[in-house]
Design an enzyme around this catalytic site. Structure first.
Site, short mmCIF file in Angstrom:
data_model
loop_
_atom_site.label_atom_id
_atom_site.label_comp_id
_atom_site.label_asym_id
_atom_site.label_seq_id
_atom_site.Cartn_x
_atom_site.Cartn_y
_atom_site.Cartn_z
N ASP A 84 47.26 45.41 38.66
CA ASP A 84 46.08 45.66 39.48
C ASP A 84 46.51 45.95 40.94
OD1 ASP A 84 43.35 45.85 39.80
OD2 ASP A 84 42.96 43.71 39.80
N HIS A 85 45.56 46.08 41.82
CA HIS A 85 45.76 46.47 43.22
C HIS A 85 47.17 46.32 43.77
CE1 HIS A 85 41.44 46.77 44.18
NE2 HIS A 85 41.32 45.85 43.25
N GLU A 136 41.88 54.72 43.76
CA GLU A 136 40.55 54.26 44.19
C GLU A 136 40.07 55.11 45.34
OE1 GLU A 136 39.74 50.04 44.54
OE2 GLU A 136 38.51 50.36 46.31
N HIS A 180 34.28 42.78 45.02
CA HIS A 180 35.15 41.70 44.55
C HIS A 180 34.61 40.33 44.95
CE1 HIS A 180 38.20 45.07 44.95
NE2 HIS A 180 38.31 44.73 43.69
N HIS A 208 35.53 47.83 39.28
CA HIS A 208 36.09 46.56 39.76
C HIS A 208 34.95 45.62 40.14
CE1 HIS A 208 40.50 47.60 40.64
NE2 HIS A 208 39.99 48.64 40.01
N THR A 233 37.12 37.00 39.05
CA THR A 233 36.55 35.78 39.62
C THR A 233 35.94 34.85 38.57
OG1 THR A 233 36.08 36.98 41.66
CG2 THR A 233 34.87 34.93 41.32
ZN LIG Z 1 39.70 45.28 42.28
#
Ligand SMILES: [Zn+2]
Length: 284
Positions: A84-85, A136, A180, A208, A233
């Protein structure tokens, strides 16, 4: 079975649904996803957030990738691995060296030209190694800051078209009212914008900030081109609750070795949550 994320995105497209990418800090979280995928016969993606390597030091990259592939090959259902990121080519090279065949390059805090330029450099290095790159555009911010009336950071369809064409990304994370972390008000996904992005950019789209978006909105978004949906989360909240339950149940047990039962205990409590998410949201 360990499967390239590219193939899982294709399966999602064929079924007009989305795979769920679960952020997994460690082996316990990853194992719950793999076994839930098998139990529900639902392709899934396990995602490493690089800060769990560099800041929390919960795992190493190579060990994580190797452990996930071994787990995935225990089951028949396709399971992918994604980082991810990430923000720099240098860090993404570390992921590729460690065995990640799918990565995210997040240049969304840059202006469009710089985002295209930096993402394209990553795409060239990644494609030479058969690695998929998620980019993104627009910016998926923090849920605590979200304001359903302010769409300044939302993805613009014409910019998405140009970004995909010039950077060469394989998939695209979009900002359409998602964010997020914990939402302070119920988010409202901009479905019309999603349809326009899908018409403009011919790549699988990624959502996301999946914790807290109502299921009915998610199902509509999945039918309109979202092919990967990231959950973090909410999964961490379940993990915390399972660890706390283990501690409470063992409070009067003085044997320090009891800790060896914790991974299995926690995994058994995470798996039903993951299965429920897959059964409710994924239509493979
Ligand atoms: Zn994200």
């Amino acid at each position: 079975m360990y499967t390239h994320v590219r193939d899982i995105l294709l399966m999602a497209k064929e079924s007009n649904t989305s795979a769920i990418g679960f952020v997994c800090m460690d082996y316990i979280m990853a194992r719950a996803v793999v076994y839930a995928a098998e139990a529900t016969n639902t392709p899934a993606i396990v995602m490493l957030y690089p800060e769990h390597v560099t800041i929390q030091k919960a795992t190493g990259r190579a060990g994580y990738a190797e452990g996930l592939k071994e787990l995935a090959n225990e089951v028949k259902v396709p399971v992918g691995l994604h980082q991810d990121h990430d923000y720099t080519l240098e860090s993404i090279r570390k992921a590729m060296d460690a065995g990640f065949e799918s990565v995210m390059m997040d240049g969304s805090l840059n202006d469009l030209d710089k985002n295209i330029q930096e993402t394209r450099v990553v795409v060239e290095a990644a494609h030479a190694r058969n690695v998929l790159v998620e980019g993104e555009i627009g910016h998926v911010g923090l849920a605590a800051d979200i304001d359903n009336d302010n769409d300044d950071l939302y993805t613009k369809p014409d910019a998405a078209e140009r970004f995909c064409r010039e950077s060469g990304v394989d998939s695209l994370a979009v900002s359409i009212g998602n964010a997020h972390g914990e939402y302070k008000q119920t988010p409202h996904l901009d479905i019309e914008r999603l349809e326009n992005i899908k018409a403009a950019a011919d790549v699988p789209l990624v959502l996301h900030g999946g914790s807290g978006i109502p299921d009915d909105q998610l199902l509509v978004a999945f039918s309109k081109g979202i092919r990967k949906f990231n959950l973090g989360t909410d999964y961490f909240r379940r993990y915390y609750a399972a660890v706390r339950a283990f501690i409470e149940e063992n409070n009067n047990n003085p044997d320090p070795v009891k800790i060896i039962n914790m991974p299995e205990y926690v995994q058994a409590r995470l798996q039903p949550y993951v299965e429920e998410r897959m059964k409710t949201l994924c239509k493979f």
